[in-house]
Design a protein around this motif. Structure first.
Motif, mmCIF file in Angstrom:
data_model
loop_
_atom_site.group_PDB
_atom_site.id
_atom_site.type_symbol
_atom_site.label_atom_id
_atom_site.label_comp_id
_atom_site.label_asym_id
_atom_site.label_seq_id
_atom_site.Cartn_x
_atom_site.Cartn_y
_atom_site.Cartn_z
ATOM 1 N N VAL B 104 0.846 -1.194 0.000
ATOM 2 C CA VAL B 104 0.000 0.000 0.000
ATOM 3 C C VAL B 104 0.887 1.252 0.000
ATOM 4 O O VAL B 104 2.090 1.162 0.247
ATOM 5 N N SER B 106 1.505 3.535 2.013
ATOM 6 C CA SER B 106 2.294 3.768 3.223
ATOM 7 C C SER B 106 3.554 2.903 3.249
ATOM 8 O O SER B 106 4.393 3.063 4.132
ATOM 9 N N LEU B 108 3.519 -0.352 3.622
ATOM 10 C CA LEU B 108 3.251 -1.613 4.306
ATOM 11 C C LEU B 108 3.054 -2.719 3.284
ATOM 12 O O LEU B 108 2.417 -2.521 2.250
ATOM 13 N N ILE B 110 1.247 -6.142 2.733
ATOM 14 C CA ILE B 110 0.109 -6.871 3.312
ATOM 15 C C ILE B 110 -0.041 -8.199 2.590
ATOM 16 O O ILE B 110 0.013 -8.260 1.368
ATOM 17 N N VAL B 409 -1.406 -10.456 7.387
ATOM 18 C CA VAL B 409 -0.078 -10.236 7.953
ATOM 19 C C VAL B 409 0.454 -8.947 7.326
ATOM 20 O O VAL B 409 0.532 -8.834 6.096
ATOM 21 N N VAL B 410 0.768 -7.976 8.183
ATOM 22 C CA VAL B 410 1.168 -6.646 7.718
ATOM 23 C C VAL B 410 2.605 -6.389 8.177
ATOM 24 O O VAL B 410 2.877 -6.427 9.382
ATOM 25 N N ARG B 411 3.499 -6.155 7.226
ATOM 26 C CA ARG B 411 4.904 -5.944 7.587
ATOM 27 C C ARG B 411 5.326 -4.506 7.240
ATOM 28 O O ARG B 411 5.071 -4.027 6.144
ATOM 29 N N GLY B 412 5.953 -3.847 8.211
ATOM 30 C CA GLY B 412 6.381 -2.472 7.982
ATOM 31 C C GLY B 412 7.788 -2.239 8.477
ATOM 32 O O GLY B 412 8.507 -3.176 8.856
ATOM 33 N N GLU B 413 8.212 -0.998 8.454
ATOM 34 C CA GLU B 413 9.539 -0.596 8.943
ATOM 35 C C GLU B 413 9.380 0.580 9.892
ATOM 36 O O GLU B 413 10.155 1.528 9.860
ATOM 37 N N GLY B 414 8.338 0.541 10.710
ATOM 38 C CA GLY B 414 8.141 1.605 11.684
ATOM 39 C C GLY B 414 7.037 2.582 11.309
ATOM 40 O O GLY B 414 6.927 3.651 11.922
ATOM 41 N N GLN B 415 6.210 2.229 10.336
ATOM 42 C CA GLN B 415 5.176 3.166 9.892
ATOM 43 C C GLN B 415 4.180 3.534 10.998
ATOM 44 O O GLN B 415 3.753 2.678 11.773
ATOM 45 N N VAL B 416 3.835 4.809 11.027
ATOM 46 C CA VAL B 416 2.751 5.295 11.891
ATOM 47 C C VAL B 416 1.747 6.014 10.997
ATOM 48 O O VAL B 416 2.095 6.485 9.913
ATOM 49 N N ARG B 417 0.511 6.088 11.463
ATOM 50 C CA ARG B 417 -0.544 6.662 10.630
ATOM 51 C C ARG B 417 -0.624 8.172 10.833
ATOM 52 O O ARG B 417 -0.607 8.653 11.961
#
Lengths: 418, 418
Positions: B104, B106, B108, B110, B409-417
């Motif tokens: 997405v 952002s 992320l 998914i 399953v959502v993988r990020g690198e520190g994302q905040v909304r």
């Protein structure tokens, strides 16, 4: 929609409309949605006048300022409703998608095709904009929308529904593609939830009281948009700077929603370093914790938590804190106290990330990201009817696809079974 | 499983086993299934002795020959149970399949991953082989099986369950991956159907009485394997030779099953030619029809049908016959009287075939093929737990995939909304 029309008659009309909608082409549905958006904007004074009646009635019974605000329509809220309908018009049509297809040894060609559910019922609380949001999602997915709003918003809801029904007719679709229950009595609500054979799926949008009522009274199939008791687990290997940012975002960016964090779980290896930093970041957030957390932060900053605190969705600036000695204990705590909504791990350890994702039982598990991302918009669904915390039919954010079912189409050349 | 163990304790044990199963690898599950097959074969005398107790009790209360036959175990039936388990071992593991994945804006990543439901409850009637069939499908899909069979088969079912539990333990899996309710009282059944928070999905396998009991008593999520009031519609353009073969197959090849045809709908343009041929083909099948059908076949061959006849799943050598003047009337009749199971059109007309497939609301629609093909084996699913006639979660034949849910399953690198 007169409140005198028997519910059974409304049900029958919704069902007839659903049959028509099932074969309507995408362009006609999109045209109806855009027409409805235009007509909502053109009906500004009529809608605000109807809303004024609800607001005055609410004021006269002493409704709280928060609820009054939810009930209030304004120019910008009407624009928001109209732009929501236009946005749904721009989304891909889920109906007719072929999910899979194959040929079996008998020579039959089988395909699994996405089709509408039929009649989708939505029971919701005071926000009148849900009337148009729900109508739009149902129409795009070719379902008849059968709505039951709250009595406090009945004049606003009826006015919005009438405008949308007019637009549908102008676009050549049955007005009954949207039916709003005008009878807001509890008896009518109970009858509504038991329209087996008419309502193909019931979706509640509201608080715990509404959910409890569905669980107790509904006999039709439903999908529950349940609690979100979401955890942020800070692993021993976490980047603590990242963990602080994610925790603040998940707890405070919008504390009243289901994907906000309600509980912090910290590995004991980093608890004494992390908790004071987090407590400072979360100034203004009430903290309750287990004895280890209280020992680290002191009783001026954190109160002892009761077992109930760990199972509570605060929906407020309040956070429970638990210190664990291992990833296994963290997973166990999350599975025992969570509501199966959204659960995050902050870690730099690949094995820990995979283990958390595999073993935590929730609609969404996140690695190094805020739980606030778990919604239909952020997932790219374009729109959302809710977030399911149940396991059957739909789990997690529900968009247009989750308002459909499938049908097997089997094509042969005279095959009979031996 | 002693009948004295409280149901709540059994539920808790099933839930614990489900947590373990969720992360067991495919090879271990397959090994457990093959071990169970071997052990069933090796336990022949023990199983037949237990079955003998049930048969004698059934005989003493005057059970019908048909039901006695269903209850009876034999060498060949035990072999069938064992080979069923080996077959399930050979099927693809549904757990871990990634249904879709995307990134997405952002950033992320998914993915939607297939995971077990957790605890699957199955309530079934007298055939003891369901005990092993259900256990096998649940284990392969990594669900704990929580079973409730009929009291008439309790000794057989307990013996089969004990053997399979021994095999699971030998293979290193928790015995509680299969729990059979030893208490066969109605009170226990009602308590069982209300184990909210434990049972993730309840599937009934039985007749209308069992289904009615589920609809009335169950508060846990369920998937109903409902009636099959299936139609064969012979269109004006049908190849009548093909239509005769399909009709005979659909009605008579196995009349007692849900995908057998219960009703013939014929276009008036071919009724006078087709009906006499069909009536001759269906010698031994009782016919009931509308006035047009009676006028063509005569009252010696066909009796007038009541409205109830058209809504009845006979499950016997009996067929209702309706003459219609158009495809539209046929579709309308099928939608009004059908149960949403399997509906077939026999036609050479492409437009008619497409219209029937689009507008008939059923789990499966067939063109020029017998309704008898609508089952998990014929669809290539390898095994079947039932055929769902509901629209939520699963619709049509249910195999291993339908015993699963999904998890994001959502993988990020520190994302905040933001």
């Amino acid at each position: 929609m007169s409140p005198d029309i028997p519910i059974a008659e409304l049900a029958s009309r919704a069902k007839d409309a659903a049959r028509v909608l099932a074969t309507v082409d995408t362009a006609t549905k999109n045209h109806a949605l855009v027409t409805a958006a235009d007509l909502l904007e053109q009906s500004r004074s009529r809608l605000l006048a109807a809303n004024q009646v609800d607001l005055e009635a609410a004021a006269s019974v002493g409704m709280s300022a928060t609820l009054m605000d939810r009930l209030r329509l304004s120019d910008s809220r009407l624009e928001g409703m109209a732009s929501g309908l236009r946005k749904v018009a721009g989304l891909a049509d889920p109906v007719g998608e072929i999910l899979s297809g194959w040929v079996v040894p008998s020579g039959l060609r089988i395909s699994q095709v996405r089709v509408p559910l039929g009649v989708v019922a939505i029971v919701y609380e005071s926000r009148p904009n849900v009337t148009s949001d729900a109508a739009g999602l149902c129409l795009k997915s070719a379902n008849a929308a059968f709505l039951r709003g709250s009595s406090s918003a009945i004049n606003s809801n009826l006015a919005i529904a009438e405008v949308i029904r007019e637009a549908y007719q102008q676009a050549g679709l049955p007005a009954d593609a949207l039916i709003l229950l005008a009878n807001t009595s509890h008896e009518a609500a109970a009858e509504f939830m038991q329209l087996n054979g008419t309502i193909d799926c019931l979706i509640p949008r509201g608080g715990p009281g509404l959910i409890a009522s569905i669980l107790e009274n509904a006999t039709v199939p439903y999908v529950i948009d349940g609690d979100g008791n979401c955890h942020i687990y800070v692993d021993a290997s976490a980047d603590l700077q990242m963990a602080r940012q994610i925790l603040v975002n998940a707890k405070t960016q919008r504390p009243s929603v289901c994907n906000a964090a309600e509980s912090l779980v910290v590995h004991s290896a980093v608890a004494s370093e992390f908790l004071p930093l987090a407590a400072a970041d979360l100034e203004g957030v009430e903290l309750v914790g287990d004895p280890e957390a209280v020992a680290i932060l002191g009783t001026e900053r954190i109160s002892p938590a009761t077992p109930a605190d760990f199972a509570t969705e605060f929906l407020d600036l309040k956070l429970s804190v638990k210190v664990v000695d291992s990833l296994e204990d963290a997973i166990c705590h999350v599975n025992e106290t969570g509501s199966g909504h959204s659960e995050a791990i902050i870690t730099a350890d690949l094995v820990a990330a995979d283990k958390f994702c595999n073993e935590v039982d929730a609609a969404a598990v996140l690695v190094n990201a805020s739980t606030r991302f778990v919604d239909g918009e952020e997932f790219g669904f374009g729109a959302e009817i809710g977030i399911s915390t149940q396991k059957l039919h739909a789990r997690g954010p529900m968009g247009l696809q989750q308002l459909t079912t499938t049908k097997y189409v089997v094509r042969g050349e005279g095959q009979v079974r031996g």
